[in-house]
Design a protein around this motif. Structure first.
Motif, PDB file in Angstrom:
ATOM      1  N   SER A 147       0.808  -1.226   0.000  1.00 30.64           N
ATOM      2  CA  SER A 147       0.000   0.000   0.000  1.00 30.64           C
ATOM      3  C   SER A 147       0.838   1.271   0.000  1.00 30.64           C
ATOM      4  O   SER A 147       0.741   2.050   0.940  1.00 30.64           O
ATOM      5  N   PRO A 148       1.649   1.666  -0.870  1.00 34.62           N
ATOM      6  CA  PRO A 148       2.211   0.855  -1.941  1.00 34.62           C
ATOM      7  C   PRO A 148       3.364  -0.015  -1.443  1.00 34.62           C
ATOM      8  O   PRO A 148       3.774  -0.950  -2.108  1.00 34.62           O
ATOM      9  N   ASP A 149       3.896   0.298  -0.237  1.00 35.74           N
ATOM     10  CA  ASP A 149       4.971  -0.525   0.317  1.00 35.74           C
ATOM     11  C   ASP A 149       4.391  -1.750   1.012  1.00 35.74           C
ATOM     12  O   ASP A 149       3.203  -1.790   1.346  1.00 35.74           O
ATOM     13  N   MET A 150       5.222  -2.727   1.264  1.00 39.48           N
ATOM     14  CA  MET A 150       4.786  -3.950   1.928  1.00 39.48           C
ATOM     15  C   MET A 150       4.265  -3.621   3.324  1.00 39.48           C
ATOM     16  O   MET A 150       4.933  -2.955   4.106  1.00 39.48           O
ATOM     17  N   ALA A 151       3.041  -4.108   3.613  1.00 45.17           N
ATOM     18  CA  ALA A 151       2.399  -3.809   4.886  1.00 45.17           C
ATOM     19  C   ALA A 151       2.132  -5.048   5.728  1.00 45.17           C
ATOM     20  O   ALA A 151       1.911  -4.946   6.929  1.00 45.17           O
ATOM     21  N   GLY A 152       2.134  -6.224   5.108  1.00 44.69           N
ATOM     22  CA  GLY A 152       1.872  -7.455   5.839  1.00 44.69           C
ATOM     23  C   GLY A 152       2.251  -8.658   5.009  1.00 44.69           C
ATOM     24  O   GLY A 152       2.318  -8.569   3.772  1.00 44.69           O
ATOM     25  N   ILE A 153       2.515  -9.783   5.695  1.00 47.29           N
ATOM     26  CA  ILE A 153       2.936 -11.001   5.000  1.00 47.29           C
ATOM     27  C   ILE A 153       2.269 -12.228   5.616  1.00 47.29           C
ATOM     28  O   ILE A 153       1.905 -12.233   6.788  1.00 47.29           O
ATOM     29  N   ILE A 154       2.143 -13.250   4.783  1.00 45.86           N
ATOM     30  CA  ILE A 154       1.740 -14.575   5.256  1.00 45.86           C
ATOM     31  C   ILE A 154       2.631 -15.594   4.564  1.00 45.86           C
ATOM     32  O   ILE A 154       2.979 -15.432   3.384  1.00 45.86           O
ATOM     33  N   ALA A 155       3.015 -16.623   5.298  1.00 48.55           N
ATOM     34  CA  ALA A 155       3.777 -17.750   4.746  1.00 48.55           C
ATOM     35  C   ALA A 155       3.033 -19.014   5.142  1.00 48.55           C
ATOM     36  O   ALA A 155       2.742 -19.219   6.319  1.00 48.55           O
ATOM     37  N   PHE A 156       2.705 -19.840   4.150  1.00 50.64           N
ATOM     38  CA  PHE A 156       1.965 -21.068   4.428  1.00 50.64           C
ATOM     39  C   PHE A 156       2.434 -22.186   3.511  1.00 50.64           C
ATOM     40  O   PHE A 156       3.032 -21.952   2.463  1.00 50.64           O
ATOM     41  N   LYS A 157       2.168 -23.400   3.980  1.00 48.77           N
ATOM     42  CA  LYS A 157       2.472 -24.604   3.202  1.00 48.77           C
ATOM     43  C   LYS A 157       1.369 -25.609   3.503  1.00 48.77           C
ATOM     44  O   LYS A 157       0.471 -25.322   4.313  1.00 48.77           O
ATOM     45  N   THR A 158       1.422 -26.752   2.884  1.00 44.08           N
ATOM     46  CA  THR A 158       0.378 -27.747   3.057  1.00 44.08           C
ATOM     47  C   THR A 158       0.073 -27.960   4.539  1.00 44.08           C
ATOM     48  O   THR A 158       0.919 -28.408   5.296  1.00 44.08           O
ATOM     49  N   GLY A 159      -1.148 -27.596   4.922  1.00 41.37           N
ATOM     50  CA  GLY A 159      -1.620 -27.840   6.273  1.00 41.37           C
ATOM     51  C   GLY A 159      -1.193 -26.858   7.339  1.00 41.37           C
ATOM     52  O   GLY A 159      -1.638 -26.968   8.479  1.00 41.37           O
ATOM     53  N   TRP A 160      -0.348 -25.870   7.003  1.00 43.95           N
ATOM     54  CA  TRP A 160       0.208 -24.999   8.055  1.00 43.95           C
ATOM     55  C   TRP A 160       0.294 -23.540   7.636  1.00 43.95           C
ATOM     56  O   TRP A 160       0.736 -23.227   6.526  1.00 43.95           O
ATOM     57  N   ILE A 161      -0.059 -22.671   8.566  1.00 48.37           N
ATOM     58  CA  ILE A 161       0.284 -21.249   8.492  1.00 48.37           C
ATOM     59  C   ILE A 161       1.559 -21.128   9.316  1.00 48.37           C
ATOM     60  O   ILE A 161       1.565 -21.408  10.517  1.00 48.37           O
ATOM     61  N   GLU A 162       2.639 -20.745   8.679  1.00 45.90           N
ATOM     62  CA  GLU A 162       3.921 -20.623   9.370  1.00 45.90           C
ATOM     63  C   GLU A 162       4.147 -19.222   9.932  1.00 45.90           C
ATOM     64  O   GLU A 162       4.729 -19.067  10.998  1.00 45.90           O
ATOM     65  N   GLN A 163       3.727 -18.204   9.185  1.00 45.44           N
ATOM     66  CA  GLN A 163       3.944 -16.819   9.596  1.00 45.44           C
ATOM     67  C   GLN A 163       2.748 -15.993   9.122  1.00 45.44           C
ATOM     68  O   GLN A 163       2.262 -16.200   8.011  1.00 45.44           O
ATOM     69  N   LEU A 164       2.312 -15.038   9.922  1.00 43.39           N
ATOM     70  CA  LEU A 164       1.325 -14.039   9.513  1.00 43.39           C
ATOM     71  C   LEU A 164       1.592 -12.802  10.351  1.00 43.39           C
ATOM     72  O   LEU A 164       1.383 -12.810  11.573  1.00 43.39           O
ATOM     73  N   TYR A 165       2.089 -11.759   9.705  1.00 42.31           N
ATOM     74  CA  TYR A 165       2.456 -10.536  10.405  1.00 42.31           C
ATOM     75  C   TYR A 165       2.021  -9.321   9.598  1.00 42.31           C
ATOM     76  O   TYR A 165       2.250  -9.254   8.387  1.00 42.31           O
ATOM     77  N   ILE A 166       1.413  -8.366  10.297  1.00 42.99           N
ATOM     78  CA  ILE A 166       0.962  -7.115   9.703  1.00 42.99           C
ATOM     79  C   ILE A 166       1.626  -5.974  10.480  1.00 42.99           C
ATOM     80  O   ILE A 166       1.628  -5.983  11.720  1.00 42.99           O
ATOM     81  N   LEU A 167       2.171  -5.002   9.758  1.00 40.54           N
ATOM     82  CA  LEU A 167       2.765  -3.850  10.443  1.00 40.54           C
ATOM     83  C   LEU A 167       1.730  -3.212  11.361  1.00 40.54           C
ATOM     84  O   LEU A 167       0.547  -3.113  11.009  1.00 40.54           O
TER      85      LEU A 167
END
Length: 152
Positions: free
Chosen positions: A62-82
């Motif tokens: 927005s326009p810079d990165m404001a939040g991220i998610i990392a996931f793989k089969t069966g798992w949310i590994e990371q979810l972070y929002i500024l």
């Protein structure tokens, strides 16, 4: 500001330095008693060599990165929002990306992170277990959450 004011895309390896900075800023804000657990260099190495290698990593801009998610089969590994972008639907939109991709997901969150627990429960996750923290790096009691798509 709402999530529809953001753009979302899957990240590339060159985005991992910024993703690691989002992680650290949000983590330290939400969990100040664990602040300084890793150096910025350690965080970047972890994102480039572990998270990116094992997960799909998506971000909101927005326009810079404001939040991220990392996931793989069966798992949310990371979810972070500024911190300045929390409460605007970004986390929900990123979580939907994972829920659309997989019919069943699990994740860990710390027992003291009430805000995260409320967020995940609002999105249909159910607490299915607790630990005393002896098995995680932070030595912080945590909770295992699970979500299943209806009908699966």
């Amino acid at each position: 500001m709402t999530a529809n004011r953001f753009t979302f895309r899957r990240l590339d390896l060159q985005d991992m330095a910024q993703a690691s900075r989002i992680h650290r800023a949000a983590f330290d804000n939400s969990l100040p008693w664990l602040k300084g657990l890793h150096t910025p260099q350690e965080d970047q190495w972890f994102y480039e060599n572990c998270v990116f290698e094992q997960c799909e990593v998506w971000a909101a801009f927005s326009p810079d990165m404001a939040g991220i998610i990392a996931f793989k089969t069966g798992w949310i590994e990371q979810l972070y929002i500024l911190p300045d972008f929390q409460g605007h639907g970004i986390g929900s939109a990123l979580l939907r990306q994972a829920q659309t991709t997989f019919p069943h997901l699990q994740l860990w969150t710390f027992q003291r992170n009430i805000q995260a627990q409320q967020f995940y429960e609002k999105h249909g996750f159910i607490a299915i277990g607790k630990t005393d923290g002896s098995g995680n790096e932070e030595k912080e009691p945590d909770m295992l959450y699970e979500w299943r798509r209806a009908g699966s």
